[in-house]
Write a protein that holds these residues in place. Structure first.
Motif, short mmCIF file in Angstrom:
data_model
loop_
_atom_site.label_atom_id
_atom_site.label_comp_id
_atom_site.label_asym_id
_atom_site.label_seq_id
_atom_site.Cartn_x
_atom_site.Cartn_y
_atom_site.Cartn_z
N UNK A 191 0.83 -1.21 0.00
CA UNK A 191 0.00 0.00 0.00
C UNK A 191 0.86 1.25 0.00
N UNK A 192 1.99 1.22 0.71
CA UNK A 192 2.93 2.35 0.68
C UNK A 192 3.42 2.58 -0.74
N UNK A 193 3.69 1.51 -1.46
CA UNK A 193 4.13 1.62 -2.85
C UNK A 193 3.10 2.34 -3.70
N UNK A 194 1.84 1.96 -3.53
CA UNK A 194 0.77 2.60 -4.32
C UNK A 194 0.63 4.07 -3.94
N UNK A 204 14.91 6.91 -3.48
CA UNK A 204 14.44 6.53 -2.15
C UNK A 204 15.65 6.37 -1.24
N UNK A 205 15.59 7.03 -0.08
CA UNK A 205 16.64 6.94 0.92
C UNK A 205 16.04 6.24 2.14
N UNK A 206 16.75 5.26 2.69
CA UNK A 206 16.19 4.46 3.77
C UNK A 206 17.23 4.12 4.82
N UNK A 207 16.75 3.92 6.03
CA UNK A 207 17.56 3.23 7.03
C UNK A 207 17.88 1.85 6.48
N UNK A 218 8.83 -2.64 -2.37
CA UNK A 218 7.86 -2.77 -3.48
C UNK A 218 7.85 -1.57 -4.41
N UNK A 219 7.98 -0.36 -3.85
CA UNK A 219 8.00 0.82 -4.72
C UNK A 219 9.29 0.87 -5.53
#
Length: 323
Positions: A191-194, A204-207, A218-219
């Motif tokens: 759902x976050x991807x959508x 996209x930057x992530x921990x 997914x995104x």
């Protein structure tokens, strides 16, 4: 904006109790020879000129709905910009609210779907004002024209996401950085991807901790965007060296391109401190200031000015699906 669910609202969104129908759409804009133009559609069923819009599907947020409706009715893929005023008017079942955004076309050429829409056209705001069949549709148009005159239409999105629901700390005996998403969290990640797709971040930057990486995976896979992990925004690193965490957030502004950041609940206050520095005081009061700040899978969306370096012009909050 998001809060508790309301009648026919998308996940994590609210509407006044007297609203029976929730819809969303967008005003696509461009400049030709220095002049602003907007995209209108003609609906044969109603014999009217209006903006692409429609009702929410089940399990859909208003930003997702706006993007889908524009693609279905006008044949183009858009990136949402600043939010515009919603319109409220009576329909057969009661009162209807339509949420609007300014939007730029990223993929495709406008053409009618041949069913609900039999015509699309670019026109000046003055032409649109004269031809709009529903008087309430002029309200978001006026706001868009004003934003253009003030240089607030050209923006890029900066999105902050709290990772989706993880397995409980109490039941995890291995390294904290390896604690993964729960089954619900994995569904939230889809759902976050959508949700992210409505703003189309190109990086996209992530921990690097597993639960954050799983939230945005997914995104990243669906859009094949640039992906980077940053140790400074893990829980442990941010606690020991908060200055480095703030610097990592500040660095999001450097490239001035659509970006999403995924981090942890304890890191959110530091993140919001940095965002507040880039906002007018009246806007920064909208940043969450109480623990847990964001729900798992929830996002803050900032539109950053392309004209005034680093200046945040709007703030929205949406939550991905949570069962």
């Amino acid at each position: 904006m998001s809060a508790a669910p309301g009648p026919e609202a998308g996940p994590g969104e609210s509407v006044p109790a007297d609203i029976k129908v929730v819809a969303a759409g967008a005003i696509c804009w461009r400049t030709r020879n220095g002049e602003l133009e907007v995209l209108m559609i003609h609906r044969p069923r109603y014999k009217d000129w209006s903006w692409p819009k429609g009702k929410l599907d089940a399990g859909e947020t208003t930003p997702e709905c706006a993007v889908r409706e524009v693609q279905e009715e006008a044949g183009v893929r858009i990136r949402l910009g600043i939010p515009l005023p919603a319109t409220v008017y009576p329909v057969a079942s009661g009162m209807k609210i339509v949420h609007y955004w300014a939007a730029r076309i990223e993929e495709g050429k406008p053409e009618p779907d041949g069913k609900e829409v039999d015509g699309v056209r670019w026109c000046s705001p003055a032409q649109a004002h004269a031809e709009l069949s529903n008087p309430s549709d002029r309200q978001p148009l006026r706001a868009l024209v004003e934003a253009h005159a003030e240089g607030r239409l050209r923006t890029w999105p900066l999105i902050v996401v709290r990772h989706a629901k993880a397995k409980p700390r109490s039941s995890w005996t291995r390294a904290e950085g390896d604690r993964p998403l729960a089954a619900t969290g994995l569904r939230q990640a889809q759902a976050v991807s959508r949700l992210l797709a409505a703003w189309m971040p190109v990086r996209v930057v992530s921990s690097p901790w597993v639960r954050c990486v799983q939230t945005v995976r997914p995104y990243v896979k669906s859009r094949a965007v640039k992906f980077k992990t940053v140790d400074a925004i893990t829980e442990h690193s941010a606690k020991r060296k908060p200055g480095k965490a703030r610097n990592a957030v500040e660095a999001l502004f450097d490239k001035a391109k659509p970006v999403a950041l995924c981090t942890h609940r304890p890191v959110l206050p530091l993140t919001f401190e940095v965002l507040a520095r880039h906002m007018p005081a009246g806007l920064s009061i909208g940043l969450p200031d109480k623990d847990p700040f964001l729900a798992p899978g929830e996002a803050i969306i900032c539109q950053v000015s392309a004209a005034e370096e680093g200046r945040i012009l709007s703030l929205e909050r949406f939550r991905a699906f949570d069962d």
